[in-house]
Design a protein around this motif. Structure first.
Motif, PDB file in Angstrom:
ATOM      1  N   ASP A 155      -3.018  -9.109   7.211  1.00 19.91           N
ATOM      2  CA  ASP A 155      -1.449  -8.980   8.410  1.00 19.91           C
ATOM      3  C   ASP A 155      -0.479  -9.631   8.832  1.00 19.91           C
ATOM      4  OD1 ASP A 155      -0.279  -8.006  10.173  1.00 19.91           O
ATOM      5  OD2 ASP A 155      -1.890  -7.383  12.029  1.00 19.91           O
ATOM      6  N   VAL A 156       0.578  -9.070   8.145  1.00 14.53           N
ATOM      7  CA  VAL A 156       1.721 -11.062   8.115  1.00 14.53           C
ATOM      8  C   VAL A 156       1.978 -11.071   8.946  1.00 14.53           C
ATOM      9  CG1 VAL A 156       2.336  -9.787   6.269  1.00 14.53           C
ATOM     10  CG2 VAL A 156       3.647  -9.129   7.794  1.00 14.53           C
ATOM     11  N   ARG A 165      -2.515  -4.014   5.739  1.00 13.05           N
ATOM     12  CA  ARG A 165      -3.527  -4.311   6.638  1.00 13.05           C
ATOM     13  C   ARG A 165      -4.600  -3.462   5.902  1.00 13.05           C
ATOM     14  NH1 ARG A 165       0.072  -2.837  11.140  1.00 13.05           N
ATOM     15  NH2 ARG A 165       1.947  -1.182  10.177  1.00 13.05           N
ATOM     16  N   VAL A 193      15.760   4.612   2.403  1.00 13.16           N
ATOM     17  CA  VAL A 193      15.087   5.090   1.559  1.00 13.16           C
ATOM     18  C   VAL A 193      13.750   6.343   1.630  1.00 13.16           C
ATOM     19  CG1 VAL A 193      13.700   3.786  -0.382  1.00 13.16           C
ATOM     20  CG2 VAL A 193      15.482   2.988   0.869  1.00 13.16           C
ATOM     21  N   ASN A 219       8.080  -7.533   1.298  1.00 14.07           N
ATOM     22  CA  ASN A 219       8.204  -6.277   1.570  1.00 14.07           C
ATOM     23  C   ASN A 219       7.797  -5.644   2.864  1.00 14.07           C
ATOM     24  OD1 ASN A 219       9.023  -3.685   0.413  1.00 14.07           O
ATOM     25  ND2 ASN A 219       7.089  -3.656   1.252  1.00 14.07           N
ATOM     26  N   THR A 229      10.665   7.783   1.523  1.00 13.80           N
ATOM     27  CA  THR A 229       9.217   6.153   1.895  1.00 13.80           C
ATOM     28  C   THR A 229       8.946   6.642   3.640  1.00 13.80           C
ATOM     29  OG1 THR A 229      10.234   4.784   3.239  1.00 13.80           O
ATOM     30  CG2 THR A 229       9.949   4.524   0.716  1.00 13.80           C
ATOM     31  N   ARG A 281       6.557   7.053  10.133  1.00 13.37           N
ATOM     32  CA  ARG A 281       6.027   5.988  10.866  1.00 13.37           C
ATOM     33  C   ARG A 281       6.891   5.134  12.499  1.00 13.37           C
ATOM     34  NH1 ARG A 281       2.090   2.873   6.811  1.00 13.37           N
ATOM     35  NH2 ARG A 281       0.816   1.806   9.088  1.00 13.37           N
ATOM     36  N   ILE A 284       8.099   0.854  -1.090  1.00 17.52           N
ATOM     37  CA  ILE A 284       8.810   0.219  -2.188  1.00 17.52           C
ATOM     38  C   ILE A 284       7.699  -0.635  -2.257  1.00 17.52           C
ATOM     39  CG2 ILE A 284      10.489  -2.014  -1.809  1.00 17.52           C
ATOM     40  CD1 ILE A 284      11.708  -0.203   0.265  1.00 17.52           C
ATOM     41  N   LYS A 293      16.240  -7.606  11.261  1.00 20.62           N
ATOM     42  CA  LYS A 293      17.083  -7.493   9.711  1.00 20.62           C
ATOM     43  C   LYS A 293      18.123  -8.284   9.700  1.00 20.62           C
ATOM     44  CE  LYS A 293      14.504  -4.694   7.626  1.00 20.62           C
ATOM     45  NZ  LYS A 293      12.731  -5.856   6.352  1.00 20.62           N
ATOM     46  N   TYR A 324      15.657  -3.240  16.117  1.00 20.98           N
ATOM     47  CA  TYR A 324      14.991  -3.320  13.708  1.00 20.98           C
ATOM     48  C   TYR A 324      15.800  -3.885  13.712  1.00 20.98           C
ATOM     49  CZ  TYR A 324      14.170  -1.914   9.291  1.00 20.98           C
ATOM     50  OH  TYR A 324      14.006  -1.886   7.927  1.00 20.98           O
ATOM     51  N   SER A 366       0.786  -0.948   0.198  1.00 23.46           N
ATOM     52  CA  SER A 366      -0.181  -0.307  -0.171  1.00 23.46           C
ATOM     53  C   SER A 366       0.548   1.314  -0.244  1.00 23.46           C
ATOM     54  CB  SER A 366      -0.759  -0.192   1.114  1.00 23.46           C
ATOM     55  OG  SER A 366      -1.013  -0.032   2.300  1.00 23.46           O
TER      56      SER A 366
HETATM   57  N1  LIG Z   1      11.887   3.278   3.876  1.00 21.36           N
HETATM   58  C1  LIG Z   1      13.680   2.819   4.403  1.00 21.36           C
HETATM   59  O1  LIG Z   1      14.658   3.529   4.894  1.00 21.36           O
HETATM   60  C2  LIG Z   1      14.107   1.575   4.506  1.00 21.36           C
HETATM   61  C3  LIG Z   1      15.549   0.667   4.243  1.00 21.36           C
HETATM   62  C4  LIG Z   1      15.095  -0.283   4.656  1.00 21.36           C
HETATM   63  C5  LIG Z   1      14.453  -1.582   4.031  1.00 21.36           C
HETATM   64  N2  LIG Z   1      13.683  -0.924   4.740  1.00 21.36           N
HETATM   65  C6  LIG Z   1      12.369  -2.327   4.654  1.00 21.36           C
HETATM   66  O2  LIG Z   1      12.037  -1.880   3.350  1.00 21.36           O
HETATM   67  C7  LIG Z   1      10.780  -2.500   3.638  1.00 21.36           C
HETATM   68  C8  LIG Z   1       9.277  -1.659   3.173  1.00 21.36           C
HETATM   69  O3  LIG Z   1       9.362  -0.186   4.169  1.00 21.36           O
HETATM   70  P1  LIG Z   1       9.077   0.821   3.409  1.00 21.36           P
HETATM   71  O4  LIG Z   1       9.807   1.862   3.572  1.00 21.36           O
HETATM   72  O5  LIG Z   1       8.942   0.635   2.379  1.00 21.36           O
HETATM   73  O6  LIG Z   1       7.470   1.428   4.495  1.00 21.36           O
HETATM   74  P2  LIG Z   1       6.239   2.241   3.856  1.00 21.36           P
HETATM   75  O7  LIG Z   1       6.225   3.435   3.115  1.00 21.36           O
HETATM   76  O8  LIG Z   1       5.962   2.397   5.680  1.00 21.36           O
HETATM   77  O9  LIG Z   1       5.188   0.895   3.875  1.00 21.36           O
HETATM   78  C9  LIG Z   1       5.363  -0.305   4.125  1.00 21.36           C
HETATM   79  C10 LIG Z   1       4.427  -0.601   3.606  1.00 21.36           C
HETATM   80  O10 LIG Z   1       3.979  -2.066   5.151  1.00 21.36           O
HETATM   81  C11 LIG Z   1       2.729  -2.197   4.922  1.00 21.36           C
HETATM   82  N3  LIG Z   1       2.807  -3.462   6.682  1.00 21.36           N
HETATM   83  C12 LIG Z   1       3.467  -2.898   7.376  1.00 21.36           C
HETATM   84  N4  LIG Z   1       3.301  -3.968   8.698  1.00 21.36           N
HETATM   85  C13 LIG Z   1       2.645  -5.164   8.344  1.00 21.36           C
HETATM   86  C14 LIG Z   1       1.381  -5.914   8.569  1.00 21.36           C
HETATM   87  N5  LIG Z   1       2.189  -6.131  10.025  1.00 21.36           N
HETATM   88  N6  LIG Z   1       0.995  -6.919   7.568  1.00 21.36           N
HETATM   89  C15 LIG Z   1       1.154  -5.954   6.336  1.00 21.36           C
HETATM   90  N7  LIG Z   1       1.468  -4.958   5.604  1.00 21.36           N
HETATM   91  C16 LIG Z   1       1.766  -4.235   6.839  1.00 21.36           C
HETATM   92  C17 LIG Z   1       2.261  -0.780   5.201  1.00 21.36           C
HETATM   93  O11 LIG Z   1       0.696  -0.653   4.711  1.00 21.36           O
HETATM   94  P3  LIG Z   1      -0.077  -1.495   6.657  1.00 21.36           P
HETATM   95  O12 LIG Z   1       0.396   0.327   7.492  1.00 21.36           O
HETATM   96  O13 LIG Z   1      -1.565  -0.787   5.498  1.00 21.36           O
HETATM   97  O14 LIG Z   1       0.003  -2.470   7.073  1.00 21.36           O
HETATM   98  C18 LIG Z   1       2.774   0.004   4.000  1.00 21.36           C
HETATM   99  O15 LIG Z   1       2.134  -1.002   2.687  1.00 21.36           O
HETATM  100  C19 LIG Z   1      10.575  -2.933   5.406  1.00 21.36           C
HETATM  101  O16 LIG Z   1      10.561  -3.980   5.550  1.00 21.36           O
HETATM  102  C20 LIG Z   1      11.153  -1.813   5.756  1.00 21.36           C
HETATM  103  O17 LIG Z   1      11.946  -2.528   6.514  1.00 21.36           O
HETATM  104  C21 LIG Z   1      12.808   0.627   4.794  1.00 21.36           C
END
Ligand SMILES: NC(=O)c1ccc[n+]([C@@H]2O[C@H](COP(=O)([O-])OP(=O)(O)OC[C@H]3O[C@@H](n4cnc5c(N)ncnc54)[C@H](OP(=O)(O)O)[C@@H]3O)[C@@H](O)[C@H]2O)c1
Length: 264
Positions: free
Chosen positions: A57-58, A41, A182, A84, A184, A189, A21, A153, A149, A18
């Motif tokens: 909800d994973v 979710r 990244v 993801n 996002t 959050r 990434i 990872k 966190y 949603s």
């Molecule tokens: N952004 C960064 O700087 C960064 C860097 C390294 C790695 N990552 C990793 O990249 C991945 C994606 O992060 P992002 O930056 O795209 O974050 P984001 O913009 O916060 O998006 C997170 C997504 O995961 C969903 N989500 C969260 N908890 C969930 C659950 N329990 N069940 C199902 N869906 C869930 C959220 O939707 P809902 O809330 O509606 O469930 C949303 O769609 C994560 O694993 C994060 O750790 C991010």
């Protein structure tokens, strides 16, 4: 230039589709011709995406099982899992509640492993498939206030490596993509922002564009072997050198200073 995999006729399941990434990965996979199932979710946030959007909800065992059962029933196969969905919580360990710890581990570790476990039989039976686990550069450098966190990872990386060795002989490729920061919603959050609170500018974090991470995910699908991809390659790939004792000691000093600032 990015060579494009042909995904016509393939079914791609993206968790956390949603936002961030996952959202852009889902859109790119559609552009490449795949049938895409996205979950989050809050499924309403995927209503504008051309995907089969499902609420899941994973961190819930029942949700995970019914998601994978439903996709296999309705689409017959899962060719690619982009594992993801993930959350961060920016707190020192001493400031965390038990619920904080449990939700981080249930989402980032248990959810990710069990999604892979649930899709594997279908991939192994067909002798093909890709599992792309979204890890982080944080797997290689554990720093306050993201200690737990970062540990989740590191877990993802260790799991990826072992599963890669288990499955590669049977043509299922297991990858990890390890981004640095990244742009996002993830960081805001992690610090307590709720989606849709405040302006988009306030919500978006800092770092590389999401499309760079999506490019790395797409590249995984072109490989006949599992890979670990850091994004960007420089300097995030260098973080793998943190195993060197001198680099580790320097990080200890930096981490100690960060923790005392955060406690003050
Ligand atoms: N952004 C960064 O700087 C960064 C860097 C390294 C790695 N990552 C990793 O990249 C991945 C994606 O992060 P992002 O930056 O795209 O974050 P984001 O913009 O916060 O998006 C997170 C997504 O995961 C969903 N989500 C969260 N908890 C969930 C659950 N329990 N069940 C199902 N869906 C869930 C959220 O939707 P809902 O809330 O509606 O469930 C949303 O769609 C994560 O694993 C994060 O750790 C991010």
């Amino acid at each position: 230039m990015l060579i494009k995999p042909k995904l016509e006729g393939q079914v791609v399941l993206v968790t956390g589709a949603s936002a961030g990434i996952g959202r852009d990965t889902a859109s790119r996979m559609v552009e490449l011709g795949a049938t895409v199932v996205g979950c989050a979710r809050d499924a309403a946030r995927m209503s504008d995406l051309p995907v089969d959007a499902r609420r899941c909800d994973v961190s819930s065992a029942a949700d995970r099982a019914s998601l994978v059962d439903g996709v296999l029933r309705d689409h017959g196969r899962i060719d690619v899992l982009v594992n993801n969905a993930g959350i961060g919580i920016a707190k020192l360990v001493e400031q965390m509640t038990t619920a904080d710890v449990e939700s981080l581990i249930a989402t980032n570790c248990t959810g990710l492993v069990d999604m892979a476990r649930l899709v594997l039989p279908n991939m192994l039976d067909r002798g093909s498939g890709h599992i792309v686990n979204i890890s982080s550069g944080a797997a290689w450098i554990s720093m306050p206030p993201f200690t737990v966190y970062c540990a989740t990872k590191s877990f993802v990386d260790a799991f990826t490596e072992g599963l890669r060795r288990e499955a590669s002989g049977r043509h299922v490729r297991v990858h990890s993509v390890n981004p640095g920061p990244v742009k996002t919603e993830w960081l805001p959050r992690s610090m307590g922002f709720v989606p849709d609170e405040g302006s988009a500018e306030q919500r978006d974090g800092h770092g590389v564009s999401v499309s760079r991470v999506v490019d790395a995910i797409v590249r995984c699908l072109l490989r006949p072997y599992g890979r670990t991809a850091s994004v960007p390659r420089f300097p995030i790939g260098l973080a793998r050198a943190t195993e060197l004792p001198l680099v580790r000691q320097a990080l200890d000093v930096g981490g100690r200073m960060a923790a005392s600032r955060l406690r003050a």
